[in-house]
Design an enzyme around this catalytic site. Structure first.
Site, PDB file in Angstrom:
ATOM      1  N   LYS A  98       0.912  -1.251  -0.038  1.00 36.59           N
ATOM      2  CA  LYS A  98       0.041   0.229   0.006  1.00 36.59           C
ATOM      3  C   LYS A  98       0.895   1.118  -0.134  1.00 36.59           C
ATOM      4  O   LYS A  98       1.584   1.634   0.911  1.00 36.59           O
ATOM      5  CB  LYS A  98      -1.042   0.046   1.338  1.00 36.59           C
ATOM      6  CG  LYS A  98      -1.780   1.389   1.239  1.00 36.59           C
ATOM      7  CD  LYS A  98      -2.738   1.186   2.461  1.00 36.59           C
ATOM      8  CE  LYS A  98      -3.305   2.921   2.603  1.00 36.59           C
ATOM      9  NZ  LYS A  98      -3.681   2.779   4.278  1.00 36.59           N
ATOM     10  N   GLY A 159      -8.120   9.135   9.729  1.00 35.89           N
ATOM     11  CA  GLY A 159      -8.481   9.428  11.350  1.00 35.89           C
ATOM     12  C   GLY A 159      -9.680  10.439  11.621  1.00 35.89           C
ATOM     13  O   GLY A 159      -9.983  10.486  12.530  1.00 35.89           O
TER      14      GLY A 159
END
Lengths: 260, 376, 74
Positions: A98, A159
């Protein structure tokens, strides 16, 4: 495998990916990983520390059917990301990486230019590249052309828990994508994961929303159910929106009232 | 003169109809009992709009089509005009007035005539020219076409071609000569019917034609226009395949433009009789459904259609229209449309009359899309 | 300059300067840090060393070594 997620030539029977960061401890993380049914789990890289806390590899390896996806978090340039990916491959034994390059430490938004360069090089090296990107339909096509196995546009900042702020761009991105689109970052509630799947995402990656829930394992299960429900709805074919327009004067009178 | 076919009837694939790729196959959506495993392009919605919605829904679809067209394209209609360069042809398309076995005066514009026609078009205000030929033949082949494109590109900001299916190298050559777009209709997406109607000649090759827009976009053309000639086969099957083709191209060539046209063969004395005629209401429904399902895609309507239908459709789904077309070779310098065109032109208004109509409807005719100065 | 056996070798490992006796192997370096060589990736002077070559690594005076491992992350 029925309706498998096809990623870089591999098949996975779950469309929920999870991240391993921000959990209170390894036990909570592994419990959530099991409850999620995820097959792809992201991990980060770090220099080994003497005071090294918990070993991550052992407990994750104990969960059957997991593929580790190292990320390049911490990299600020394409060179650093490529190096991190090479190191990650030695550790994970998986071709997946990733790619995340987010130089700004406050919002952690991805640098599209460095990301594209890193992905181009890693795809040539034979990696199954999963780039974390802004929800930019043009960048997504450029990354597809560069050989990425999927694209991972953000729903909102990492987040932030602000959900699918990028829905409109995601729609355009999904519409023309030839590779799986996996929404990464920003999701807070399972309903948002379901919405992403209904929209046509191939999968979602969730970390913070599970890790900081009061009961991470239960939240992981809730996300798994939401992803399945959203996917099932997508395949079932959602009903059309009603056309609400009501012209003031008839538009079709020139047809003389005939119908096919 | 009656040209004899230059290809034997069996020149196409001898082994039966082509096997079409998935992206041109409407099959899974036409069988009501079969639910396609996945429907990433929401073909199901198009089918519902085309087939399942009651007649009363047409007005609602029109309203939504108008709203979407206005949002995306504004209150403007882009105009273009075709220029028939040559009606020599090597193929035997059953429905075409220029098929190689038709009694037809065969003509080809010579360079000075091309210049004169282009000038006549310019005087009419046209800035978007579509150059047409028949199928590949010695009288009108690549060299001839490339020369015509270069001549047109010196005068017009946008030049397109509608000609025979070519190789990628040939498309590249035309793009380099100044060609910005390719119009190529599959006619029918049904391989068996296609083989049946394209009796001989290079056009018999279904797949070579089907994949031509892919090659053109890969070779650097800015845009392609595709279509199905309505009236040949099952209209629903053909337009569903057309929609899938458009989506295939849009996904595969993300830099390329894809436009869709809706030509139809009408039952017309003296012309080939359509097997499955498509009425105005069905054609309108097809166009509305395409606008609803492809809000960002240019949709075009030609002068094959009569004035009342074109006036009605302008701006409610349709955003590109041909104008003042002559479908005979060398038609622009002669004031009246003669017999023997490729098809019957039903809207015979001149540019001024057509633009007056658009303005009355609150639409602005636009002759120029972009300035060719940006082209390399 | 005459070639001599070095008594010890100075290496920079994960930013720390270590002085190891003789010609240390990767296993020696890992042991010193308490790291598991099986679960470490190695960056030698900014070059990634594939796992298959771990046995063949010969360090030289002044080498910079980074031992990297998997940690939690999203």
């Amino acid at each position: 495998m029925k309706d498998a997620l096809l990623l870089g030539g591999y098949e996975f029977d779950s469309r929920l990916m999870i991240g391993t960061g921000k959990f209170s401890d390894v036990a909570a993380m592994t419990a959530a990983a099991r409850a999620s049914g995820a097959r792809l789990v992201t991990v980060a890289l770090s220099r080994f520390h003497r005071a090294a806390s918990d070993d991550l590899y052992q407990p994750l390896a104990a969960i059957p059917g997991l593929t580790l996806v190292p990320n390049t978090s911490g990299a600020r340039t394409a060179d650093e990301a490529v190096r991190a990916a090479m190191l990650g491959r030695e550790l994970s034994g998986s071709p997946f990486v990733k790619v995340e390059i987010h130089p700004n430490p406050r919002h952690l938004l991805p640098d599209p230019i460095e990301t594209h360069e890193a992905c181009r090089r890693l795809a040539k090296e034979g990696f199954a590249v999963l780039p974390y990107i802004p929800a930019d339909p043009v960048l997504a096509k450029r990354l597809e052309d560069a050989g990425c196995a999927a694209v991972m546009p953000l729903g909102s900042a990492i987040g932030s828990g602000r959900g699918l702020q990028t829905a409109e761009m995601l729609r355009l991105l999904i519409q023309d994508s030839l590779v799986p689109v996996i929404v990464d970052a920003g999701l807070r509630a399972p309903s948002e994961a379901a919405a992403a799947m209904e929209m046509g995402c191939a999968g979602v990656l969730v970390n913070s929303a599970i890790a900081v829930a009061k009961n991470p394992a239960a939240m992981a299960a809730a996300f798994a159910a939401a992803v399945q429900a959203g996917r099932a709805a997508r395949l079932a074919g959602l009903m059309d929106c009603g056309e609400s327009a009501s012209p003031t004067s008839p538009l079709t009178s020139f047809l003389g009232g005939q119908e096919a | 003169m009656s040209a004899s076919p230059s290809f034997p009837a069996a020149s196409g694939p001898a082994t039966g109809p082509a096997v079409r790729p998935d992206w041109a196959d409407p099959g899974p959506w036409l069988d009501a009992s079969a639910i396609p495993e996945r429907d990433d392009d929401d073909v199901g919605r198009l089918v519902r709009l085309l087939r399942d919605d009651p007649p009363a829904a047409l007005e609602r679809m029109a309203g939504e089509a108008e709203r979407l067209t206005r949002c995306r394209f504004g209150r403007v209609i882009q105009l273009y005009a075709p220029l028939y360069l040559s009606n020599y042809c090597s193929s035997g398309c059953a429905y075409c007035g220029y098929a190689a076995d038709r009694r037809q005066n065969r003509l080809r514009l010579e360079p000075d005539e091309i210049e004169a026609e282009l000038e006549a078009m310019q005087r009419m205000g046209i800035d978007d020219a579509l150059l047409l030929t028949g199928e590949r033949c010695p009288e009108a082949g690549m060299d001839y076409l490339a020369d015509a494109v270069a001549r047109a590109a010196r005068r017009f900001d946008h030049v397109g071609i509608e000609s025979f299916a070519m190789s990628a190298d040939e498309y590249q050559r035309l793009a380099d000569a100044g060609c910005a777009s390719l119009t190529i209709y599959q006619e029918t997406y049904d391989p068996a019917l296609y083989q049946d109607l394209h009796r001989w000649g290079p056009k018999r090759d279904y797949l070579f034609r089907l994949e031509a827009p892919d090659r053109a976009l890969a070779a650097g053309m800015r845009a392609v226009g595709i279509g199905a000639l309505l009236g040949l086969g099952d209209p629903i099957a053909d337009v569903v395949a057309l929609y899938r083709h458009a989506r295939h191209l849009q996904r595969r060539h993300w830099r390329g433009g894809v436009a869709v046209s809706f030509p139809r063969v009408r039952p017309e004395p003296g012309y080939w009789q359509p097997r499955r005629p498509v009425g105005d209401a069905l054609l309108a429904r097809v166009i509305f459904a395409f606008r609803l399902c492809l809000p960002d895609t240019p949709l075009a309507l030609s002068t094959r259609e009569q004035a009342a239908f074109r006036d009605g459709m302008a701006g409610i789904g349709i955003n590109r229209m041909s104008v003042a077309s002559r479908t005979t070779v060398g038609g622009y310098r002669r004031a009246v449309e003669g017999d023997g065109g490729q098809f019957a032109v039903r809207d015979t208004r001149d540019v001024d009359a057509f633009c007056r109509m658009l303005r009355r409807k609150g639409l602005e005719p636009v002759f120029k899309n972009w300035a060719a100065i940006f082209n390399e | 300059m005459a070639f001599t056996f070095a008594e010890s070798m100075k290496l920079t490992v994960n930013g720390e300067t270590l002085e190891l006796p003789g010609e240390p192997s990767l296993a020696d370096v890992c042991r010193t840090l308490g790291a598991n060589a099986e679960r470490a990736a190695v960056l030698l002077n900014d070059t990634v060393i594939p796992r298959t070559q771990y046995d063949r690594i010969r360090f030289r005076e002044g080498d910079r070594i980074d031992l990297v491992t998997l940690v939690a992350g999203g």
